[in-house]
Design an enzyme around this catalytic site. Structure first.
Site, PDB file in Angstrom:
ATOM      1  N   GLU A 126       0.838  -1.187   0.000  1.00  0.00           N
ATOM      2  CA  GLU A 126       0.000   0.000   0.000  1.00  0.00           C
ATOM      3  C   GLU A 126       0.877   1.242   0.000  1.00  0.00           C
ATOM      4  OE1 GLU A 126      -3.933  -1.487   2.289  1.00  0.00           O
ATOM      5  OE2 GLU A 126      -2.249  -1.049   3.571  1.00  0.00           O
ATOM      6  N   CYS A 139       3.407   8.630   1.376  1.00  0.00           N
ATOM      7  CA  CYS A 139       4.012   7.663   2.291  1.00  0.00           C
ATOM      8  C   CYS A 139       4.252   6.379   1.500  1.00  0.00           C
ATOM      9  CB  CYS A 139       3.053   7.441   3.456  1.00  0.00           C
ATOM     10  SG  CYS A 139       3.673   6.277   4.655  1.00  0.00           S
ATOM     11  N   CYS A 146       6.982  -6.763   6.971  1.00  0.00           N
ATOM     12  CA  CYS A 146       8.193  -6.308   7.657  1.00  0.00           C
ATOM     13  C   CYS A 146       8.646  -7.431   8.571  1.00  0.00           C
ATOM     14  CB  CYS A 146       7.905  -5.048   8.471  1.00  0.00           C
ATOM     15  SG  CYS A 146       9.374  -4.371   9.280  1.00  0.00           S
ATOM     16  N   CYS A 150       7.451  -4.950  15.411  1.00  0.00           N
ATOM     17  CA  CYS A 150       7.250  -4.014  16.517  1.00  0.00           C
ATOM     18  C   CYS A 150       5.854  -4.269  17.092  1.00  0.00           C
ATOM     19  CB  CYS A 150       7.381  -2.575  16.036  1.00  0.00           C
ATOM     20  SG  CYS A 150       9.025  -2.237  15.409  1.00  0.00           S
ATOM     21  N   CYS A 153       2.661  -2.343  15.790  1.00  0.00           N
ATOM     22  CA  CYS A 153       2.546  -2.053  14.350  1.00  0.00           C
ATOM     23  C   CYS A 153       1.835  -3.167  13.596  1.00  0.00           C
ATOM     24  CB  CYS A 153       3.936  -1.833  13.763  1.00  0.00           C
ATOM     25  SG  CYS A 153       3.914  -1.605  11.976  1.00  0.00           S
ATOM     26  N   CYS A 378      -0.527   5.828  10.189  1.00  0.00           N
ATOM     27  CA  CYS A 378       0.736   5.177  10.545  1.00  0.00           C
ATOM     28  C   CYS A 378       0.496   3.834  11.194  1.00  0.00           C
ATOM     29  CB  CYS A 378       1.494   5.996  11.586  1.00  0.00           C
ATOM     30  SG  CYS A 378       1.953   7.588  11.053  1.00  0.00           S
TER      31      CYS A 378
HETATM   32  N1  SAH Z   1       9.833   0.653   9.461  1.00  0.00           N
HETATM   33  C1  SAH Z   1      10.068   2.027   9.551  1.00  0.00           C
HETATM   34  C2  SAH Z   1       9.125   2.867   8.728  1.00  0.00           C
HETATM   35  C3  SAH Z   1       7.660   2.468   8.710  1.00  0.00           C
HETATM   36  S1  SAH Z   1       6.693   2.777  10.114  1.00  0.00           S
HETATM   37  C4  SAH Z   1      10.025   2.466  11.006  1.00  0.00           C
HETATM   38  O1  SAH Z   1       9.623   1.693  11.846  1.00  0.00           O
HETATM   39  O2  SAH Z   1      10.456   3.582  11.264  1.00  0.00           O
HETATM   40  C5  SAH Z   1       6.382   4.526  10.180  1.00  0.00           C
HETATM   41  C6  SAH Z   1       6.124   5.039  11.588  1.00  0.00           C
HETATM   42  O3  SAH Z   1       4.823   4.625  12.074  1.00  0.00           O
HETATM   43  C7  SAH Z   1       7.125   4.505  12.598  1.00  0.00           C
HETATM   44  O4  SAH Z   1       7.557   5.510  13.471  1.00  0.00           O
HETATM   45  C8  SAH Z   1       6.307   3.477  13.316  1.00  0.00           C
HETATM   46  O5  SAH Z   1       6.866   3.167  14.548  1.00  0.00           O
HETATM   47  C9  SAH Z   1       4.961   4.141  13.405  1.00  0.00           C
HETATM   48  N2  SAH Z   1       3.867   3.240  13.745  1.00  0.00           N
HETATM   49  C10 SAH Z   1       3.808   1.907  13.551  1.00  0.00           C
HETATM   50  N3  SAH Z   1       2.626   1.423  14.007  1.00  0.00           N
HETATM   51  C11 SAH Z   1       1.927   2.459  14.487  1.00  0.00           C
HETATM   52  C12 SAH Z   1       0.625   2.604  15.061  1.00  0.00           C
HETATM   53  N4  SAH Z   1      -0.184   1.569  15.195  1.00  0.00           N
HETATM   54  N5  SAH Z   1       0.232   3.832  15.441  1.00  0.00           N
HETATM   55  C13 SAH Z   1       1.043   4.905  15.243  1.00  0.00           C
HETATM   56  N6  SAH Z   1       2.260   4.837  14.700  1.00  0.00           N
HETATM   57  C14 SAH Z   1       2.714   3.633  14.328  1.00  0.00           C
HETATM   58 FE1  SF4 Z   2       8.454  -2.806  10.680  1.00  0.00          FE
HETATM   59 FE2  SF4 Z   2       6.281  -1.649  11.669  1.00  0.00          FE
HETATM   60 FE3  SF4 Z   2       8.451  -1.912  13.177  1.00  0.00          FE
HETATM   61 FE4  SF4 Z   2       8.473  -0.156  11.158  1.00  0.00          FE
HETATM   62  S1  SF4 Z   2       7.179  -0.071  12.993  1.00  0.00           S
HETATM   63  S2  SF4 Z   2      10.087  -1.641  11.689  1.00  0.00           S
HETATM   64  S3  SF4 Z   2       7.183  -1.267   9.676  1.00  0.00           S
HETATM   65  S4  SF4 Z   2       7.208  -3.599  12.348  1.00  0.00           S
END
Ligand code: SAH
Ligand code: SF4
Length: 403
Positions: A126, A139, A146, A150, A153, A378
């Site tokens: 996406e 974006c 991934c 995390c 996420c 995000c």
């Molecule tokens: N993998 C990279 C870039 C993609 S995520 C990273 O982790 O930086 C982009 C941003 O969205 C990151 O700061 C991530 O931690 C945040 N993010 C992920 N899940 C989220 C959620 N459920 N609510 C708000 N921000 C989130």
């Molecule tokens: Fe991967 Fe989501 Fe963690 Fe970014 S925030 S590194 S996309 S698992």
């Protein structure tokens, strides 16, 4: 100036195209190649070396400045060369199979890509366009899924992962310009653009797909083509320390760090990569980031999780940790997704946290969630690529074991 109201009429709305109808491309696309690689491809189809430089210039202009979708349109290229190109290549982007438009103007596109394996017909990613009053941010995703998991996420719960190619990454920018009718036209070659900024904050960890991300971003920032300045491109990483320096040296874009916690114990849990590269190492890499200055600050992203990382103690420690780093802090209200284990901090708490940081001298904007209604905010991105049959899952598992 860009605003939702000013969005140009784009192409007809798209209904989701069923996966069964997906046909992988028969010929390779030239998207994502550097000038040197383009010259080599021209050589392959018989363009003599003395012509290659000029032809590359022409192709570059048509592909990345004008957004041509076929060789036929490239009228300054000789007819014979156009025919030879069309016989072997395309300038196709990833296939757009669905478009959703949020009630706040955010648009999300679902893109289908060849899977390159026999277990699955296609992969999906996406990409999201967020219009604001003074800019339009795209974006962009760097991987299908991934590997990093995390805890907060949605993308991290997607099991199946592959790196996107440089063409598939720059292809997202091109798809956005196509759908928004945002290419340069002859009358206003430097006219107002809708896509003015790029953030590598879609699906995937960009620094685990370094080469392709670098190649794509160098194309995005190239002045003779898409022309989005490197200061308007931000790469967000969860902290792949060895590649942070490389990103500064080889790409030179703005850096964002997904910090989210100020103590290793908690960060280990929220961002498991922290076990490999703990906070102190990560911050040292930020101190060493080439080009960071008060005019080019590093953004620290901090997702606000109720009762987890949102106390004023956390804010205090955050300010202490960032001392000496040209930084700004971006507080992100947690965006829930189906099955997520966290809650977003209360608004009052977010404000208190933000105020503390602001009083300590940092800019601390709270990121307004955009496109939540279409799961475009995000951390909400996740494609359905992982939905394999039991038999396919078994086969994948067997393959992984033999790696
Ligand atoms: N993998 C990279 C870039 C993609 S995520 C990273 O982790 O930086 C982009 C941003 O969205 C990151 O700061 C991530 O931690 C945040 N993010 C992920 N899940 C989220 C959620 N459920 N609510 C708000 N921000 C989130
Ligand atoms: Fe991967 Fe989501 Fe963690 Fe970014 S925030 S590194 S996309 S698992």
């Amino acid at each position: 100036m860009t605003s939702t109201a000013e969005l140009r009429e784009s192409s007809a709305p798209l209904e989701k195209i069923p996966l069964e109808s997906y046909v992988p491309p028969a010929k390779p696309s030239l998207l994502g190649l550097s000038r040197t690689e383009l010259a080599a491809r021209l050589g392959d189809i018989g363009v003599p070396p003395r012509q290659q430089k000029m032809r590359v210039q022409q192709l570059w202009h048509w592909i990345y400045f004008r957004g041509a979708r076929s060789f036929e349109e490239m009228t300054s290229v000789s007819k014979d060369t156009r025919a030879a190109l069309a016989e072997h290549f395309t300038v196709d982007r990833p296939e757009v199979v669905a478009e959703q438009i949020s009630n706040d103007g955010t648009r999300k596109w679902l893109l289908r890509l060849p899977s390159g394996d026999t277990l699955q017909k296609a992969h999906e990613v996406e990409c999201v366009y967020i219009p604001e009053t003074d800019r339009g941010t795209l974006c962009v995703s760097s991987q299908v899924g991934c590997t990093l998991n995390c805890a907060f996420c949605h993308t991290g719960t997607q099991r199946l992962v592959r790196n996107l190619t440089a063409g598939e990454i720059i292809g997202q920018v091109m798809v956005a310009r196509d759908r928004l009718n945002d290419w340069a036209d002859r009358e206003t070659p430097h006219g107002n653009r809708l896509v003015t900024n790029i953030v590598m904050m879609g699906m995937g960890e960009p620094l685990y797909n370094f080469d392709a991300v670098r190649d794509a971003l160098l194309i995005a920032s190239d002045n003779e083509g898409i022309g989005i300045s490197r200061r308007r491109i931000t790469l967000s990483t969860s902290g792949v320390v060895p590649n942070i320096l490389r990103a500064g040296e080889e790409i030179g874009v703005m850096l964002a760090i997904s910090l989210h916690a100020v103590r290793d114990e908690l960060r280990n849990e929220l961002v498991p990569l922290n076990r490999k590269y703990p906070i102190a190492e990560l911050l040292q890499a930020c101190r060493d980031y080439p080009g960071a200055s008060n005019a080019r600050r590093i953004t620290f992203e901090y997702v606000m999780l109720k009762g987890v990382n949102d106390s004023l103690d956390d804010a205090r420690l955050l300010v202490k940790l960032l001392k000496g780093i040209p930084a700004k802090i971006n507080l992100i209200p947690f965006n829930p997704w189906p099955g997520s284990a966290y809650e977003c901090s209360d608004w009052e708490q977010i404000e208190k946290f933000s105020e503390y940081i602001f009083n300590a001298g940092y800019s601390s904007p709270v990121r307004t969630p955009r496109g939540r209604d279409i799961l475009a905010a995000c951390g909400q991105l996740k494609s359905e690529t992982e939905k394999l049959s039991a038999r396919e899952r078994e086969a994948l598992r067997a393959m992984a074991m033999t790696d």
